[in-house]
Design an enzyme around this catalytic site. Structure first.
Site, PDB file in Angstrom:
ATOM      1  N   ARG A 117     144.978  20.317  10.404  1.00  0.00           N
ATOM      2  CA  ARG A 117     145.865  19.558  11.287  1.00  0.00           C
ATOM      3  C   ARG A 117     145.766  18.041  11.131  1.00  0.00           C
ATOM      4  O   ARG A 117     144.694  17.507  10.846  1.00  0.00           O
ATOM      5  CB  ARG A 117     145.553  19.905  12.750  1.00  0.00           C
ATOM      6  N   GLU A 146     138.031  28.148   4.404  1.00  0.00           N
ATOM      7  CA  GLU A 146     138.892  27.188   3.720  1.00  0.00           C
ATOM      8  C   GLU A 146     138.093  25.923   3.424  1.00  0.00           C
ATOM      9  O   GLU A 146     137.736  25.189   4.340  1.00  0.00           O
ATOM     10  CB  GLU A 146     140.090  26.857   4.609  1.00  0.00           C
ATOM     11  N   ASP A 194     137.360  28.685  14.951  1.00  0.00           N
ATOM     12  CA  ASP A 194     138.482  28.044  14.260  1.00  0.00           C
ATOM     13  C   ASP A 194     138.109  26.568  14.140  1.00  0.00           C
ATOM     14  O   ASP A 194     138.743  25.704  14.713  1.00  0.00           O
ATOM     15  CB  ASP A 194     139.782  28.247  15.046  1.00  0.00           C
ATOM     16  N   HIS A 246     148.895  22.350   8.184  1.00  0.00           N
ATOM     17  CA  HIS A 246     149.030  22.884   6.821  1.00  0.00           C
ATOM     18  C   HIS A 246     150.252  22.355   6.061  1.00  0.00           C
ATOM     19  O   HIS A 246     150.990  23.110   5.428  1.00  0.00           O
ATOM     20  CB  HIS A 246     149.069  24.403   6.869  1.00  0.00           C
ATOM     21  N   HIS A 249     144.118  29.594   1.620  1.00  0.00           N
ATOM     22  CA  HIS A 249     144.048  30.214   2.946  1.00  0.00           C
ATOM     23  C   HIS A 249     143.922  31.736   2.868  1.00  0.00           C
ATOM     24  O   HIS A 249     144.529  32.465   3.673  1.00  0.00           O
ATOM     25  CB  HIS A 249     145.288  29.808   3.738  1.00  0.00           C
TER      26      HIS A 249
HETATM   27  C1  BGC Z   1     143.740  27.112  11.339  1.00  0.00           C
HETATM   28  C2  BGC Z   1     144.159  27.992  12.473  1.00  0.00           C
HETATM   29  C3  BGC Z   1     145.533  28.500  12.198  1.00  0.00           C
HETATM   30  C4  BGC Z   1     145.512  29.236  10.904  1.00  0.00           C
HETATM   31  C5  BGC Z   1     146.885  29.661  10.527  1.00  0.00           C
HETATM   32  C6  BGC Z   1     143.704  27.925  10.113  1.00  0.00           C
HETATM   33  O1  BGC Z   1     143.341  27.140   9.032  1.00  0.00           O
HETATM   34  O2  BGC Z   1     142.516  26.489  11.573  1.00  0.00           O
HETATM   35  O3  BGC Z   1     144.146  27.300  13.696  1.00  0.00           O
HETATM   36  O4  BGC Z   1     146.018  29.324  13.207  1.00  0.00           O
HETATM   37  O5  BGC Z   1     145.006  28.424   9.884  1.00  0.00           O
HETATM   38  O6  BGC Z   1     146.902  30.907  10.049  1.00  0.00           O
END
Ligand code: BGC
Length: 375
Positions: free
Chosen positions: A107, A340, A275, A132, A203
């Site tokens: 983010r 990630e 997360d 993303h 991802h």
């Molecule tokens: C984020 C999550 C998000 C996800 C999306 C992750 O990298 O940290 O908050 O919901 O990606 O699939």
């Protein structure tokens, strides 16, 4: 057919210690058509196979790892990544399954940042924030592809100046290599013609018991990190680097992912589970082991090595059982984890974080390895 034969014969030969097992000659790559995007662009699916029969299938749409089959303790190949059988599934219902993420992984707070006194505005695709890479990040682009070696697929993408609000023409190359040491190695490079910010990652959603085969709460995780980044309610780091000592974020010793995930902890509540971004302890030089995951039933071990300073550990908190994935299996909450590798989220707005800016003349270069073994 060929794969099955190879699976049966090759592993038997390996087990018998034979030097002349059939995979010696079978490390290879092939390409097939995988369909078209809604706007008519053709998508290719590449299959990379190593000499132990491990197989990675990667498509040019989003550079997505569609499947990853690796031998478990019994020598059986299990697909350990979530995704869809057909291309359409990725357009309809895919929370970044297997995808390359860019121009900025995770983010950016307030969906804006300043560089050289100029403010750049991004799409707010996650509450008030940008996630993303925006509305149509690198995960939703068709990449150019070429075979750069028997086990190396090279993907390229030119992100134009202004795309998704980011400055500079960014020329990106991602090389996926499936090595004979059962590693999926990802080398990222990028150059720009105007100063910009870059944070590339992958991802993939892993489940070492097999995609769709239950939750990952019993998987044992080790993270080589003394500190993590607490977040606010929008999941933006507060700027603090908090010691993991004494918190449910301490994975310095192998611990079941689910052991503390339900604890009454403010940060776990904000993330609906894990997360968060962990700050990796520096390795001896360059590439360090960032994470290790072990699943007892399959015996599979995943090690993540990276040149990056941090890792986002995400426990599939937003999966809610509404997505039917490969083989029609429903993906429920916590049916996968993501690791990630990246720079810290929101770095463009946090001068105290390591910089993510890239200037003309510089080359962005990072490497991450997902290494599999079984015991
Ligand atoms: C984020 C999550 C998000 C996800 C999306 C992750 O990298 O940290 O908050 O919901 O990606 O699939």
């Amino acid at each position: 057919m060929r794969k099955h034969l190879a699976g049966a014969l090759g592993l038997a030969a390996l087990a018998a210690g034979s030097l002349l097992h059939p995979y010696e000659a079978t490390a290879k790559m092939s390409r097939q058509d995988f369909g078209k995007t809604p706007d008519g662009a053709a998508v290719s699916l590449y299959t990379l196979t190593n000499q132990h029969g491990m197989e990675a299938r990667i498509m040019t749409y989003g550079g997505i790892v569609v499947s990853l089959k690796t031998p478990d303790r019994a020598g059986k190949l299990a697909d350990v990544v979530l995704g869809h059988d057909h291309l359409d599934g990725y357009f309809k219902n895919s929370p970044y399954f297997g995808a390359l993420i860019g121009r900025y992984g995770n983010r950016i707070g307030g969906a804006r940042f300043s560089l050289n006194g100029h403010e750049y505005k991004l799409a707010k695709n996650d509450g008030e924030n940008s996630l993303h890479g925006g509305t149509r990040g690198f995960d939703k682009r068709v990449w150019g592809a070429k075979e750069a070696g028997p086990n190396t697929l090279e993907l390229t993408y030119l992100s134009k100046d202004g795309e998704e609000g980011y400055p500079g023409n960014l020329s990106v190359t991602v090389r996926y290599t499936l090595t004979d040491a059962n590693e999926l190695r990802i080398d990222y490079t990028a150059t720009t013609d105007k100063e910009t910010v870059v944070n590339l990652t992958n991802h993939t959603y892993f489940n070492l018991a097999g995609a769709g085969e239950g939750d990952i709460l019993q998987h044992q995780l080790t993270l080589n990190a003394d500190r993590f980044l607490p977040v606010d309610k929008g999941l933006i780091p507060t700027g603090e680097l908090r010691p993991v000592q004494g918190t449910p974020f301490d994975f310095r010793k192998a611990t079941a992912i689910g052991a503390r995930i339900g604890q009454n902890d403010e940060q776990l509540k904000l993330g609906r589970g894990y997360d968060h971004c962990w700050v990796l302890n520096p390795g001896p030089q360059g590439m360090a082991v960032a994470a290790e995951v072990h699943e007892a039933k399959s015996g599979l071990i995943l090690q993540v090595l990276t040149t990056e300073p941090a890792i986002q550990f995400y426990t599939g908190n937003f999966l809610d059982g509404t997505i039917a994935g490969k083989g029609g299996k429903m993906y429920q909450q916590r049916y996968a984890f993501c690791l990630e590798t990246e720079h810290y989220p929101d770095s463009p707005n946090k001068p105290s974080f390591p910089t993510t800016s890239l200037k003309p003349g510089q080359t962005y270069r990072t490497t991450t390895v997902y290494k599999f073994s079984a015991k």
